[in-house]
Design a protein around this motif. Sequence first.
Motif, PDB file in Angstrom:
ATOM      1  N   HIS A  52     -28.761   1.375 -13.130  1.00 15.77           N
ATOM      2  CA  HIS A  52     -28.599   2.287 -14.267  1.00 15.77           C
ATOM      3  C   HIS A  52     -29.140   3.685 -13.967  1.00 15.77           C
ATOM      4  O   HIS A  52     -28.591   4.673 -14.462  1.00 15.77           O
ATOM      5  CB  HIS A  52     -29.318   1.724 -15.505  1.00 15.77           C
ATOM      6  N   ALA A  53     -30.231   3.749 -13.200  1.00 19.14           N
ATOM      7  CA  ALA A  53     -30.939   5.024 -13.026  1.00 19.14           C
ATOM      8  C   ALA A  53     -30.919   5.547 -11.592  1.00 19.14           C
ATOM      9  O   ALA A  53     -31.426   6.635 -11.334  1.00 19.14           O
ATOM     10  CB  ALA A  53     -32.385   4.873 -13.488  1.00 19.14           C
ATOM     11  N   GLY A  54     -30.318   4.804 -10.659  1.00 15.01           N
ATOM     12  CA  GLY A  54     -30.427   5.148  -9.243  1.00 15.01           C
ATOM     13  C   GLY A  54     -29.877   6.514  -8.867  1.00 15.01           C
ATOM     14  O   GLY A  54     -30.348   7.129  -7.910  1.00 15.01           O
ATOM     15  N   GLY A  55     -28.869   7.016  -9.569  1.00 11.08           N
ATOM     16  CA  GLY A  55     -28.296   8.318  -9.218  1.00 11.08           C
ATOM     17  C   GLY A  55     -28.901   9.480  -9.982  1.00 11.08           C
ATOM     18  O   GLY A  55     -28.478  10.634  -9.810  1.00 11.08           O
ATOM     19  N   GLY A  98     -40.827   2.658  -9.103  1.00 10.98           N
ATOM     20  CA  GLY A  98     -40.425   1.608  -8.178  1.00 10.98           C
ATOM     21  C   GLY A  98     -38.986   1.721  -7.700  1.00 10.98           C
ATOM     22  O   GLY A  98     -38.498   0.825  -7.002  1.00 10.98           O
ATOM     23  N   LEU A  99     -38.286   2.806  -8.057  1.00 12.83           N
ATOM     24  CA  LEU A  99     -36.876   2.927  -7.665  1.00 12.83           C
ATOM     25  C   LEU A  99     -36.671   2.845  -6.145  1.00 12.83           C
ATOM     26  O   LEU A  99     -35.720   2.190  -5.695  1.00 12.83           O
ATOM     27  CB  LEU A  99     -36.265   4.222  -8.224  1.00 12.83           C
ATOM     28  N   GLN A 120     -38.319   1.115  -3.941  1.00 17.05           N
ATOM     29  CA  GLN A 120     -38.385  -0.302  -3.570  1.00 17.05           C
ATOM     30  C   GLN A 120     -37.179  -1.067  -4.117  1.00 17.05           C
ATOM     31  O   GLN A 120     -36.636  -1.957  -3.451  1.00 17.05           O
ATOM     32  CB  GLN A 120     -39.674  -0.936  -4.107  1.00 17.05           C
ATOM     33  N   GLN A 121     -36.750  -0.731  -5.354  1.00 19.69           N
ATOM     34  CA  GLN A 121     -35.569  -1.385  -5.915  1.00 19.69           C
ATOM     35  C   GLN A 121     -34.355  -1.139  -5.029  1.00 19.69           C
ATOM     36  O   GLN A 121     -33.542  -2.036  -4.801  1.00 19.69           O
ATOM     37  CB  GLN A 121     -35.261  -0.840  -7.319  1.00 19.69           C
ATOM     38  N   SER A 122     -34.212   0.100  -4.532  1.00 16.94           N
ATOM     39  CA  SER A 122     -33.030   0.421  -3.726  1.00 16.94           C
ATOM     40  C   SER A 122     -33.045  -0.376  -2.422  1.00 16.94           C
ATOM     41  O   SER A 122     -32.003  -0.851  -1.975  1.00 16.94           O
ATOM     42  CB  SER A 122     -32.956   1.924  -3.444  1.00 16.94           C
ATOM     43  N   GLN A 123     -34.237  -0.560  -1.841  1.00 16.02           N
ATOM     44  CA  GLN A 123     -34.337  -1.368  -0.624  1.00 16.02           C
ATOM     45  C   GLN A 123     -33.993  -2.824  -0.913  1.00 16.02           C
ATOM     46  O   GLN A 123     -33.230  -3.470  -0.207  1.00 16.02           O
ATOM     47  CB  GLN A 123     -35.756  -1.300  -0.064  1.00 16.02           C
ATOM     48  N   MET A 124     -34.564  -3.331  -2.000  1.00 15.75           N
ATOM     49  CA  MET A 124     -34.410  -4.753  -2.324  1.00 15.75           C
ATOM     50  C   MET A 124     -32.949  -5.117  -2.542  1.00 15.75           C
ATOM     51  O   MET A 124     -32.490  -6.182  -2.160  1.00 15.75           O
ATOM     52  CB  MET A 124     -35.241  -5.061  -3.577  1.00 15.75           C
ATOM     53  N   PRO A 183     -28.275   2.776  -1.543  1.00 15.66           N
ATOM     54  CA  PRO A 183     -28.691   3.971  -0.796  1.00 15.66           C
ATOM     55  C   PRO A 183     -30.084   4.403  -1.259  1.00 15.66           C
ATOM     56  O   PRO A 183     -30.472   4.127  -2.401  1.00 15.66           O
ATOM     57  CB  PRO A 183     -27.646   5.031  -1.182  1.00 15.66           C
ATOM     58  N   ALA A 184     -30.823   5.089  -0.368  1.00 15.81           N
ATOM     59  CA  ALA A 184     -32.169   5.550  -0.736  1.00 15.81           C
ATOM     60  C   ALA A 184     -32.103   6.459  -1.964  1.00 15.81           C
ATOM     61  O   ALA A 184     -31.183   7.273  -2.097  1.00 15.81           O
ATOM     62  CB  ALA A 184     -32.791   6.305   0.431  1.00 15.81           C
ATOM     63  N   VAL A 185     -33.048   6.307  -2.869  1.00 15.77           N
ATOM     64  CA  VAL A 185     -33.067   7.142  -4.074  1.00 15.77           C
ATOM     65  C   VAL A 185     -34.458   7.753  -4.235  1.00 15.77           C
ATOM     66  O   VAL A 185     -35.450   7.220  -3.755  1.00 15.77           O
ATOM     67  CB  VAL A 185     -32.722   6.351  -5.348  1.00 15.77           C
ATOM     68  N   ASP A 186     -34.501   8.875  -4.940  1.00 17.17           N
ATOM     69  CA  ASP A 186     -35.767   9.535  -5.249  1.00 17.17           C
ATOM     70  C   ASP A 186     -36.224   9.147  -6.644  1.00 17.17           C
ATOM     71  O   ASP A 186     -35.409   8.829  -7.516  1.00 17.17           O
ATOM     72  CB  ASP A 186     -35.597  11.062  -5.202  1.00 17.17           C
TER      73      ASP A 186
END
Length: 213
Positions: free
Chosen positions: A61-64, A89-90, A92-96, A100-103
Amino acid sequence: MKYRIIPVTPFQQNCTLLWCEQTRAAAVVDPGGDLDRIKAAVAEEGVKLEKILLTHAHIDHAGGTAALSHELGLEIEGPGKDDEFWIEGLPQQSQMFGFPAVDVFSPDRWLDDDDQVSFGEVTLDVVHCPGHTPGHVIFYHQPTALALVGDVLFQGSIGRTDFPRGDHDTLIRSIKEKLLPLGDEIDFIPGHGPMSTFGHERQTNPFIAGRFG
Ligand SMILES: [Zn+2]
């Protein structure tokens, strides 16, 4: 107000573009990823994107959010402050989940019950509906009887509560005491899957039907 649903990420999350028909001012709810598709929809509809609204801070929902906000200079409103740990924690969420890597980002405004958000001549009511995440909010447009409920309620199902600080009883209470009382006739866009109405779910959803009174 008009809307266009743009499923994004491998989780097919229902990112939604909302806009004011009078002014063409627009807001995007839950830009989880696939920003090229979101920007293409903005261009196709000929609207002016002004802000990002977030129901909760799960990656789909929030990654972008950080990238889109930075690129287009958009304000970020929501979710509730209790979702701050999910924003932090975004990465870590993106890795899990293999995203793609997120800020991380800092919302310009945390949202809570009785708040309102606006773009152009459109005003949405904010309702805090914890349970799936502690800071989850939903957006309700009274004039068109439309709600955007994130991962609180789905057609025939409800949000997961097995993540950190999720709680099943809290989620059921949010649905019964805050969401459904808005009215049976209300159409809602869930975070995943097809639209439905609160009345249809009140009568048929196995997770909530028969649990009144
Ligand atoms: Zn979620």
